[in-house]
Design a protein around this motif. Structure first.
Motif, PDB file in Angstrom:
ATOM      1  N   ALA A 189      40.813  31.521  22.845  1.00  0.00           N
ATOM      2  CA  ALA A 189      39.987  30.943  23.909  1.00  0.00           C
ATOM      3  C   ALA A 189      40.185  31.703  25.220  1.00  0.00           C
ATOM      4  CB  ALA A 189      40.329  29.472  24.088  1.00  0.00           C
ATOM      5  N   TYR A 190      41.429  32.008  25.556  1.00  0.00           N
ATOM      6  CA  TYR A 190      41.677  32.859  26.728  1.00  0.00           C
ATOM      7  C   TYR A 190      43.086  33.442  26.671  1.00  0.00           C
ATOM      8  CZ  TYR A 190      43.192  28.232  28.347  1.00  0.00           C
ATOM      9  OH  TYR A 190      43.753  26.995  28.445  1.00  0.00           O
ATOM     10  N   TRP A 191      43.259  34.496  27.440  1.00  0.00           N
ATOM     11  CA  TRP A 191      44.528  35.205  27.558  1.00  0.00           C
ATOM     12  C   TRP A 191      45.292  34.642  28.740  1.00  0.00           C
ATOM     13  CZ3 TRP A 191      45.721  38.920  23.952  1.00  0.00           C
ATOM     14  CH2 TRP A 191      44.681  39.241  23.089  1.00  0.00           C
ATOM     15  N   GLN A 192      46.592  34.496  28.570  1.00  0.00           N
ATOM     16  CA  GLN A 192      47.454  34.035  29.656  1.00  0.00           C
ATOM     17  C   GLN A 192      48.548  35.071  29.846  1.00  0.00           C
ATOM     18  OE1 GLN A 192      48.353  30.042  28.001  1.00  0.00           O
ATOM     19  NE2 GLN A 192      47.821  29.328  30.048  1.00  0.00           N
ATOM     20  N   VAL A 193      48.561  35.700  31.004  1.00  0.00           N
ATOM     21  CA  VAL A 193      49.508  36.791  31.234  1.00  0.00           C
ATOM     22  C   VAL A 193      50.427  36.424  32.403  1.00  0.00           C
ATOM     23  CG1 VAL A 193      49.762  39.254  31.658  1.00  0.00           C
ATOM     24  CG2 VAL A 193      47.785  38.418  30.387  1.00  0.00           C
ATOM     25  N   THR A 194      51.720  36.393  32.123  1.00  0.00           N
ATOM     26  CA  THR A 194      52.714  36.132  33.163  1.00  0.00           C
ATOM     27  C   THR A 194      53.049  37.450  33.849  1.00  0.00           C
ATOM     28  OG1 THR A 194      53.628  34.374  31.817  1.00  0.00           O
ATOM     29  CG2 THR A 194      55.002  35.162  33.629  1.00  0.00           C
ATOM     30  N   VAL A 195      52.994  37.432  35.178  1.00  0.00           N
ATOM     31  CA  VAL A 195      53.265  38.658  35.949  1.00  0.00           C
ATOM     32  C   VAL A 195      54.247  38.370  37.074  1.00  0.00           C
ATOM     33  CG1 VAL A 195      51.043  39.751  35.497  1.00  0.00           C
ATOM     34  CG2 VAL A 195      51.255  38.199  37.444  1.00  0.00           C
ATOM     35  N   LYS A 196      54.976  39.398  37.451  1.00  0.00           N
ATOM     36  CA  LYS A 196      55.726  39.348  38.698  1.00  0.00           C
ATOM     37  C   LYS A 196      54.973  40.212  39.708  1.00  0.00           C
ATOM     38  CE  LYS A 196      60.246  38.079  37.040  1.00  0.00           C
ATOM     39  NZ  LYS A 196      61.707  38.228  37.220  1.00  0.00           N
TER      40      LYS A 196
ATOM     41  N   LYS B 166      55.127  30.175  38.982  1.00  0.00           N
ATOM     42  CA  LYS B 166      56.398  29.714  38.437  1.00  0.00           C
ATOM     43  C   LYS B 166      57.485  29.903  39.491  1.00  0.00           C
ATOM     44  CE  LYS B 166      57.380  31.175  34.196  1.00  0.00           C
ATOM     45  NZ  LYS B 166      57.388  32.095  33.009  1.00  0.00           N
ATOM     46  N   ILE B 167      58.301  28.872  39.713  1.00  0.00           N
ATOM     47  CA  ILE B 167      59.443  29.010  40.604  1.00  0.00           C
ATOM     48  C   ILE B 167      60.711  28.741  39.808  1.00  0.00           C
ATOM     49  CG2 ILE B 167      58.205  28.458  42.726  1.00  0.00           C
ATOM     50  CD1 ILE B 167      59.426  25.620  42.492  1.00  0.00           C
ATOM     51  N   GLU B 168      61.828  29.258  40.321  1.00  0.00           N
ATOM     52  CA  GLU B 168      63.105  29.109  39.613  1.00  0.00           C
ATOM     53  C   GLU B 168      64.007  28.178  40.413  1.00  0.00           C
ATOM     54  OE1 GLU B 168      64.689  32.889  38.545  1.00  0.00           O
ATOM     55  OE2 GLU B 168      66.130  32.071  37.138  1.00  0.00           O
TER      56      GLU B 168
ATOM     57  N   ILE C 260      57.120  37.282  43.350  1.00  0.00           N
ATOM     58  CA  ILE C 260      56.829  35.937  42.847  1.00  0.00           C
ATOM     59  C   ILE C 260      56.285  36.059  41.430  1.00  0.00           C
ATOM     60  CG2 ILE C 260      56.419  34.878  45.100  1.00  0.00           C
ATOM     61  CD1 ILE C 260      53.389  35.177  44.484  1.00  0.00           C
ATOM     62  N   GLU C 261      56.406  34.968  40.684  1.00  0.00           N
ATOM     63  CA  GLU C 261      55.989  34.969  39.279  1.00  0.00           C
ATOM     64  C   GLU C 261      54.754  34.090  39.131  1.00  0.00           C
ATOM     65  OE1 GLU C 261      59.271  34.194  36.721  1.00  0.00           O
ATOM     66  OE2 GLU C 261      58.216  34.829  34.912  1.00  0.00           O
ATOM     67  N   MET C 262      53.692  34.639  38.539  1.00  0.00           N
ATOM     68  CA  MET C 262      52.448  33.890  38.365  1.00  0.00           C
ATOM     69  C   MET C 262      51.921  34.080  36.941  1.00  0.00           C
ATOM     70  SD  MET C 262      50.564  34.438  42.027  1.00  0.00           S
ATOM     71  CE  MET C 262      49.390  33.117  41.719  1.00  0.00           C
ATOM     72  N   VAL C 263      51.004  33.219  36.554  1.00  0.00           N
ATOM     73  CA  VAL C 263      50.345  33.335  35.249  1.00  0.00           C
ATOM     74  C   VAL C 263      48.842  33.344  35.507  1.00  0.00           C
ATOM     75  CG1 VAL C 263      50.053  32.329  32.953  1.00  0.00           C
ATOM     76  CG2 VAL C 263      52.191  31.972  34.203  1.00  0.00           C
ATOM     77  N   GLY C 264      48.185  34.433  35.121  1.00  0.00           N
ATOM     78  CA  GLY C 264      46.731  34.519  35.259  1.00  0.00           C
ATOM     79  C   GLY C 264      46.056  34.328  33.909  1.00  0.00           C
ATOM     80  N   SER C 265      44.821  33.823  33.931  1.00  0.00           N
ATOM     81  CA  SER C 265      44.083  33.566  32.691  1.00  0.00           C
ATOM     82  C   SER C 265      42.752  34.319  32.693  1.00  0.00           C
ATOM     83  CB  SER C 265      43.778  32.062  32.565  1.00  0.00           C
ATOM     84  OG  SER C 265      44.946  31.312  32.596  1.00  0.00           O
ATOM     85  N   SER C 266      42.267  34.601  31.476  1.00  0.00           N
ATOM     86  CA  SER C 266      40.952  35.232  31.352  1.00  0.00           C
ATOM     87  C   SER C 266      40.430  35.028  29.931  1.00  0.00           C
ATOM     88  CB  SER C 266      41.041  36.730  31.641  1.00  0.00           C
ATOM     89  OG  SER C 266      39.869  37.395  31.198  1.00  0.00           O
ATOM     90  N   THR C 267      39.147  34.817  29.802  1.00  0.00           N
ATOM     91  CA  THR C 267      38.559  34.711  28.468  1.00  0.00           C
ATOM     92  C   THR C 267      38.303  36.076  27.842  1.00  0.00           C
ATOM     93  OG1 THR C 267      36.378  34.629  29.454  1.00  0.00           O
ATOM     94  CG2 THR C 267      37.403  32.508  28.932  1.00  0.00           C
ATOM     95  N   THR C 268      38.418  37.135  28.619  1.00  0.00           N
ATOM     96  CA  THR C 268      38.008  38.447  28.109  1.00  0.00           C
ATOM     97  C   THR C 268      39.182  39.386  27.762  1.00  0.00           C
ATOM     98  OG1 THR C 268      37.757  39.266  30.361  1.00  0.00           O
ATOM     99  CG2 THR C 268      35.795  38.339  29.286  1.00  0.00           C
ATOM    100  N   THR C 269      39.977  39.802  28.769  1.00  0.00           N
ATOM    101  CA  THR C 269      41.003  40.816  28.494  1.00  0.00           C
ATOM    102  C   THR C 269      42.319  40.491  29.203  1.00  0.00           C
ATOM    103  OG1 THR C 269      40.394  42.168  30.404  1.00  0.00           O
ATOM    104  CG2 THR C 269      39.287  42.678  28.322  1.00  0.00           C
ATOM    105  N   ILE C 270      43.364  41.176  28.768  1.00  0.00           N
ATOM    106  CA  ILE C 270      44.672  41.103  29.420  1.00  0.00           C
ATOM    107  C   ILE C 270      44.555  41.602  30.854  1.00  0.00           C
ATOM    108  CG2 ILE C 270      46.990  42.100  29.359  1.00  0.00           C
ATOM    109  CD1 ILE C 270      46.664  42.198  26.246  1.00  0.00           C
ATOM    110  N   GLU C 271      43.838  42.695  31.030  1.00  0.00           N
ATOM    111  CA  GLU C 271      43.689  43.272  32.363  1.00  0.00           C
ATOM    112  C   GLU C 271      43.026  42.265  33.311  1.00  0.00           C
ATOM    113  OE1 GLU C 271      43.068  44.838  29.578  1.00  0.00           O
ATOM    114  OE2 GLU C 271      43.849  46.879  29.662  1.00  0.00           O
TER     115      GLU C 271
END
Lengths: 70, 70, 70, 70, 70, 70, 70, 70, 70, 70, 70, 70
Positions: free
Chosen positions: K56-63, J9-11, K10-21
């Motif tokens: 179906a999967y977890w989507q976690v936004t991270v900096k 994501k960019i701002e 930077i801000e990213m979004v990671g995905s996983s079918t299993t866990t937040i971690e």
């Protein structure tokens, strides 16, 4: 904009039956009757008033910033 | 409330030795000395001033909205 | 409260001419007409409606949590 | 209040079957058993515990500020 | 609006290929199929869905407030 | 997802003795008993209930979004 | 939980090389060495410490609520 | 500070080429030209204006609280 | 910093007649009288106390994080 | 959207003399010059620049999400 | 960590079918393909994508924070 | 500033052993090595790193806005 400027911000709510932009313009227009050097507007909150299950008008809360030094 | 209304909001802090409601009323009462068409109040923050480990009075920050037109 | 519980939360606004507490009670009372197992209330926002420059009534937005399992 | 003061703030939750104000007072009263110079309270969150679809008691989270220097 | 009113608020997401205002109207229109006395809308979040690097449609999250008493 | 979709979001709290993910799953599973087209979940708040100084279960507040059309 | 209860909340950060849940447990376990009646935990913030571009451990900030009375 | 006090808060932006503290002072100094009993300042937001890739001046948004009773 | 570390965070308010930085230092210095392993400080809120329309001193609320394990 | 996707994501801030929607489109259009797989936009903040007491243009801050995997 | 360090986030979004971690790890792993000195991750938002009423999967936004100086 | 401008914002953390202002300057200076038209900085978060119970350096998170069009 010189570094010695001091600004004041006031909070207003403008209304419009048509658009969010028009509600903001109405707030600015009303503020401009008594304030001379408006510089910027920050949109704080957007709401609609609903009548007979139709959007009757938009109500937009704004902060209006203006120059205090002359 | 017609759609051409524009509102202004000001921020005040009212005090009371008794209740939160009374502190809000004191702020509204003071605002009403100079403002004619108050329409609503939003409670923003509630604090107490404490003296000798007892609550001496409540201090409630409010935003007061009033009509600008007419 | 067993670990298999699932709760639902709904958002309501209660009104009262007297106190914030009474406005919350009115919201809970109304919710209790259709919901059986209310467990908690979270106060989200407190406002007043003003008429003739006097506080006419308090409007308190609450989230009401209740048990879904039977 | 001299400029050399340093304050500490702690977070507590007070309860009351009657009012929000009383719940805050109970938190302050309990804090005053071990803290000498409480100066102010900030109301952070207001909740109710509900039993049999009636508000059983109010739970108010507060931050309590007190002087550390003697 | 009498003081005995209790309101409920629900959260919806409306879509539109044209404007933010239209997305809100679509959400209200859909809500109006099952709710009779909608009174206000609060815009909570505005997003766009993008396809082939063009804005395909606007998605606006709103809270819709309506009267519960009859 | 066509542009004419309207979504509704509800707020629930799921519990689990094991993980945050499992608490979310329990909330979704319960919601799925009455809702057909769940599309997404937003985790709003994570808490634990503690018994005898051990984490007894996780309580996760979620917003669940689902399609209203068709 | 009787209505006369007063709770205190403290803020801690727990760490774990494995999971978010484990980091929370470590914070609770450490708090339990000096606090007797922990009742709930609120997860406030989740971070990871990264070493050699791998997640080395999870750091979870929590608020821990416990009973002060008796 | 007696319990009958009512305060008003206004929002201003002060500028300075040197420090954040100086920008706040400039806002207070300007407010003091028309307000007699300023009591406190809350720093709301800190920004810099950049020219030729150097910080040209600091812009600090503040809320200024002052006594309304005389 | 090993992964088994647990930190505690406390909230304090430091004062200074000169700068924000100095107010933070005063809070840390006071905390260091009773805490051994302070690791970081988070600035939460900045205020000024005003006397005779001049900034009398800065009041900075901070969260102070320190290691609990020895 | 497969589960192995990672997004960035960019701002950005887009401007327009006409509407909020147009300002967002301008930001997306500019981003699309260097980014291939934009998926969504989140509106973060809306402001206006005012000249001679008229709204000169809208400035909308957005977060733009795009796929990183190819 | 020397005092001359400057970090970028930077801000990213990671995905996983299993866990937040696991979703966070996937985001970090992808970032590590082009960034050398990742130091920390802040979890900003947690969502799930739901298909056929199952997560179906977890989507976690991270900096993701990393060192810029070499 | 013409209306066709599009800005990008990046998030950085600057450090300084002396002041908050200096930490911001260090972040801007580093950004200016690769960015040509920086226009403004927003201070997002202020922290200190503490060593031996003394503030070792200030860490200030900023958002840096710059012009994308040439």
């Amino acid at each position: 904009m010189s570094t010695s400027h001091v600004y004041k911000k006031i909070e207003m709510v403008g209304s419009s039956t048509t658009t969010i932009e028009d509600a903001v313009k109405n707030a600015v227009q009303r503020a401009a009757e008594t304030i001379r050097h408006i510089r910027w507007v920050e949109v704080v909150e957007t709401r609609c008033h609903v009548e007979e299950n139709q959007i009757a008008y938009w109500q937009v809360t704004v902060k209006i910033g203006f120059t205090l030094d002359t």
